[in-house]
Design an enzyme around this catalytic site. Sequence first.
Site, PDB file in Angstrom:
ATOM      1  N   CYS A 149       0.830  -1.191   0.000  1.00  0.00           N
ATOM      2  CA  CYS A 149       0.000   0.000   0.000  1.00  0.00           C
ATOM      3  C   CYS A 149       0.869   1.247   0.000  1.00  0.00           C
ATOM      4  O   CYS A 149       2.095   1.176  -0.030  1.00  0.00           O
ATOM      5  CB  CYS A 149      -0.893   0.006   1.247  1.00  0.00           C
ATOM      6  SG  CYS A 149      -1.837  -1.513   1.466  1.00  0.00           S
ATOM      7  N   ARG A 182      -4.819   1.431  -0.645  1.00  0.00           N
ATOM      8  CA  ARG A 182      -4.671  -0.006  -0.441  1.00  0.00           C
ATOM      9  C   ARG A 182      -4.518  -0.781  -1.738  1.00  0.00           C
ATOM     10  O   ARG A 182      -5.266  -0.581  -2.701  1.00  0.00           O
ATOM     11  CB  ARG A 182      -5.883  -0.563   0.314  1.00  0.00           C
ATOM     12  CG  ARG A 182      -5.677  -2.039   0.694  1.00  0.00           C
ATOM     13  CD  ARG A 182      -6.887  -2.623   1.372  1.00  0.00           C
ATOM     14  NE  ARG A 182      -6.596  -3.988   1.831  1.00  0.00           N
ATOM     15  CZ  ARG A 182      -7.495  -4.923   2.007  1.00  0.00           C
ATOM     16  NH1 ARG A 182      -8.773  -4.670   1.814  1.00  0.00           N
ATOM     17  NH2 ARG A 182      -7.146  -6.130   2.413  1.00  0.00           N
ATOM     18  N   LEU A 183      -3.520  -1.678  -1.743  1.00  0.00           N
ATOM     19  CA  LEU A 183      -3.416  -2.756  -2.722  1.00  0.00           C
ATOM     20  C   LEU A 183      -3.776  -4.026  -1.978  1.00  0.00           C
ATOM     21  O   LEU A 183      -3.043  -4.466  -1.090  1.00  0.00           O
ATOM     22  CB  LEU A 183      -2.003  -2.849  -3.302  1.00  0.00           C
ATOM     23  CG  LEU A 183      -1.742  -3.993  -4.290  1.00  0.00           C
ATOM     24  CD1 LEU A 183      -2.594  -3.828  -5.547  1.00  0.00           C
ATOM     25  CD2 LEU A 183      -0.269  -4.067  -4.656  1.00  0.00           C
ATOM     26  N   GLY A 225       2.827  -3.134   3.595  1.00  0.00           N
ATOM     27  CA  GLY A 225       3.757  -4.253   3.647  1.00  0.00           C
ATOM     28  C   GLY A 225       3.096  -5.579   3.920  1.00  0.00           C
ATOM     29  O   GLY A 225       1.872  -5.732   3.816  1.00  0.00           O
ATOM     30  N   GLU A 226       3.937  -6.533   4.277  1.00  0.00           N
ATOM     31  CA  GLU A 226       3.470  -7.873   4.603  1.00  0.00           C
ATOM     32  C   GLU A 226       4.251  -8.399   5.802  1.00  0.00           C
ATOM     33  O   GLU A 226       5.480  -8.313   5.831  1.00  0.00           O
ATOM     34  CB  GLU A 226       3.693  -8.845   3.426  1.00  0.00           C
ATOM     35  CG  GLU A 226       3.050  -8.417   2.120  1.00  0.00           C
ATOM     36  CD  GLU A 226       1.533  -8.474   2.128  1.00  0.00           C
ATOM     37  OE1 GLU A 226       0.964  -9.069   3.064  1.00  0.00           O
ATOM     38  OE2 GLU A 226       0.923  -7.923   1.199  1.00  0.00           O
ATOM     39  N   ASP A 263      -3.198  -9.313   8.061  1.00  0.00           N
ATOM     40  CA  ASP A 263      -1.980  -9.133   8.838  1.00  0.00           C
ATOM     41  C   ASP A 263      -1.921  -7.732   9.437  1.00  0.00           C
ATOM     42  O   ASP A 263      -1.250  -7.499  10.439  1.00  0.00           O
ATOM     43  CB  ASP A 263      -0.727  -9.410   7.984  1.00  0.00           C
ATOM     44  CG  ASP A 263      -0.583  -8.470   6.806  1.00  0.00           C
ATOM     45  OD1 ASP A 263      -1.608  -8.055   6.236  1.00  0.00           O
ATOM     46  OD2 ASP A 263       0.565  -8.165   6.431  1.00  0.00           O
ATOM     47  N   LEU A 318       9.724 -13.716 -10.859  1.00  0.00           N
ATOM     48  CA  LEU A 318      10.529 -13.032 -11.875  1.00  0.00           C
ATOM     49  C   LEU A 318      11.714 -13.923 -12.203  1.00  0.00           C
ATOM     50  O   LEU A 318      12.453 -14.335 -11.299  1.00  0.00           O
ATOM     51  CB  LEU A 318      11.015 -11.679 -11.351  1.00  0.00           C
ATOM     52  CG  LEU A 318       9.940 -10.748 -10.792  1.00  0.00           C
ATOM     53  CD1 LEU A 318      10.583  -9.465 -10.265  1.00  0.00           C
ATOM     54  CD2 LEU A 318       8.899 -10.426 -11.853  1.00  0.00           C
ATOM     55  N   SER A 366      10.956 -12.201  -6.275  1.00  0.00           N
ATOM     56  CA  SER A 366      12.129 -11.754  -7.021  1.00  0.00           C
ATOM     57  C   SER A 366      13.402 -12.335  -6.415  1.00  0.00           C
ATOM     58  O   SER A 366      13.470 -12.611  -5.212  1.00  0.00           O
ATOM     59  CB  SER A 366      12.202 -10.218  -6.991  1.00  0.00           C
ATOM     60  OG  SER A 366      13.467  -9.746  -7.392  1.00  0.00           O
ATOM     61  N   GLY A 367      14.429 -12.479  -7.247  1.00  0.00           N
ATOM     62  CA  GLY A 367      15.744 -12.900  -6.774  1.00  0.00           C
ATOM     63  C   GLY A 367      16.629 -11.759  -6.340  1.00  0.00           C
ATOM     64  O   GLY A 367      17.821 -11.968  -6.067  1.00  0.00           O
TER      65      GLY A 367
END
Length: 612
Positions: free
Chosen positions: A2, A50-51, A78-79, A102, A261, A377-378
């Site tokens: 977000c 918000r996403l 965030g998460e 969360d 990715l 992602s790496g």
Amino acid sequence: MCGIAGWVAFDRDLTTERPALDAMTETMLCRGPDASGVWLSRHAGLGHRRLSIIDLAGGRQPMTVDTPTGPVAMTYSGEAYNFVELRAELRRRGHEFRTDSDTEVVLRGYLEWGEAVAEHLNGMYAFAIWDGRADKLVLVRDRMGIKPLYHYPTADGVLFGSEPKAILANPLVEPVVDADGLRELFSFSKTPGQAVYAGMREVLPGTVVTVDRNGLREHTYWRLEAVEHRDDVPTTVGRVRELLDDIVRRQLVADVPRCVLLSGGLDSSAITALAARQLDEQGERVRSFAVDFVGQAENFRPDDLRGTPDAPYVRDVAQHVGSEHRDIVLDHTALADPEIRRQTVAARDFPIGFGDMDYSLLLLFRSIREHSTVALSGESADEVFGGYKWFHDPKVQQADMFPWVATALTSPHLPTSLLDPGLSATLDLGGYLRDRYAEAVAEVPALDGEDEHERRMRRICYLHLTRFVRMLLDRKDRMSMAVGLEVRVPFCDHRLVEYVFNTPWSMKTFDGREKSLLRAATQDVLPRSVVERVKSPYPSTQDPQYLVAVQRQVGDLVAADHPALELFDRDAVRDLARRAPEEVAPGQRNGMERLLDVATWLDIRRPVLKLS
């Protein structure tokens, strides 16, 4: 994921300032396209875009809890990957939950542990809590600085936001950039806390900032520490794999479509393979995406950074793990499109200077967003495991300078060579970098008994984990959130970072190659071609038509006498714009890209430059 924004003012009534808070919040629209919310009290206002990722229906924000002595309100980005365990622990402690998000876990964690809630979190996050019980604001940022958070002290409080643009939208702020701000833009080093705009600061990674009537205070809740590593090589390799399996499992949790990715390098391939194995156990097939360029196979020429093109290795991994794969193929017209440059610079807030690698990343993420909302992602494996070539260069190892800068200084065509000579003298970038390097080295933790080489390599690893990686994380965050895509970075899990940081360099290179531990820990799930592949960074187009387009646009700036040219050497710029493409070195091309970015930034943000 977000966007957050807010305003705390102890000498005014913010319930009358809704338009200003709305304006700040709406700058975060791209970060949170799914919903919007604002919460206001007399001395605090919180905004949220918000996403939706977890609990799509129940995670609306700002989120509040009323207590007998005042409200506690939070805006969160965030998460928290361990939210399930934390929720169970908080329930045992008597907390009741209204949602499955969360966000509520973090908020109730604050009610239970106060500012120490940060120490309980595993994840990427930046959040603000207004504690009405004590009339104080609490700003918290994750340990590695994956999610951004800026603040701007005012005469009677503070402004904050996920990005500078949120703060700049407030009428109290003027977009002033002083000499240190320009030094930060052109030095290719990210100084902790520096935010380019005068008066603005980043909340440092691993830090809690509190603001009340007595002022602003910072508390560091996490930093890299030196600890003796007691495991042997097989045990270390096993522990790395154990951590990666747990990290990927946690970071695959989402209530929206996920993907990975894939570049065909060791890092992204490892994440792809581990994700494929775990999703297969759930009856799902992993989605993978890669970027490529029209004509890349024909145009590719090996250089010091990139010895091989990505495409063959991407195909090997996709076939090996059975992913549902898509290549996002870009042409020079899209990469050189001034509108794409404008969107990129607007997203970043600063003309940082990665050129076509920024533009292609934005276009890649935009295409991915049509299919997925979360991507793994790496990113950051090179910083954690020691993957860059310069880690292994004896001259760079001995240089008293940031390693990536020491490497660039060997080039006869630095992007900064296009700066106006007078400006270069004023900024003294060399002196600035030496000062910042000395500050960074003074922070490096020491371990008794380490020999000189191990101590120096610990220093180099520390510099990458506290400086270099933050530039890349910042870029990743801005380009992904500009299109509403959440990109997760498993290699930034603090448990893995701590463990590998304290692994001796001799063990990190036990097989005589870069990233020995990661290769050994994941080789069983990878095709042999990738296991044996030499490090190759994120790709950059080699299409000569792209360079021609850049030269033409630079020529247009010269013809229009754009104000950006006041910062650059006009004669050198004019000369480069007229050269045959084959006579332009890569560093010179990047210098022209930087000029175009700066010109775009001046047009968008109209900063006030104050060099004295």
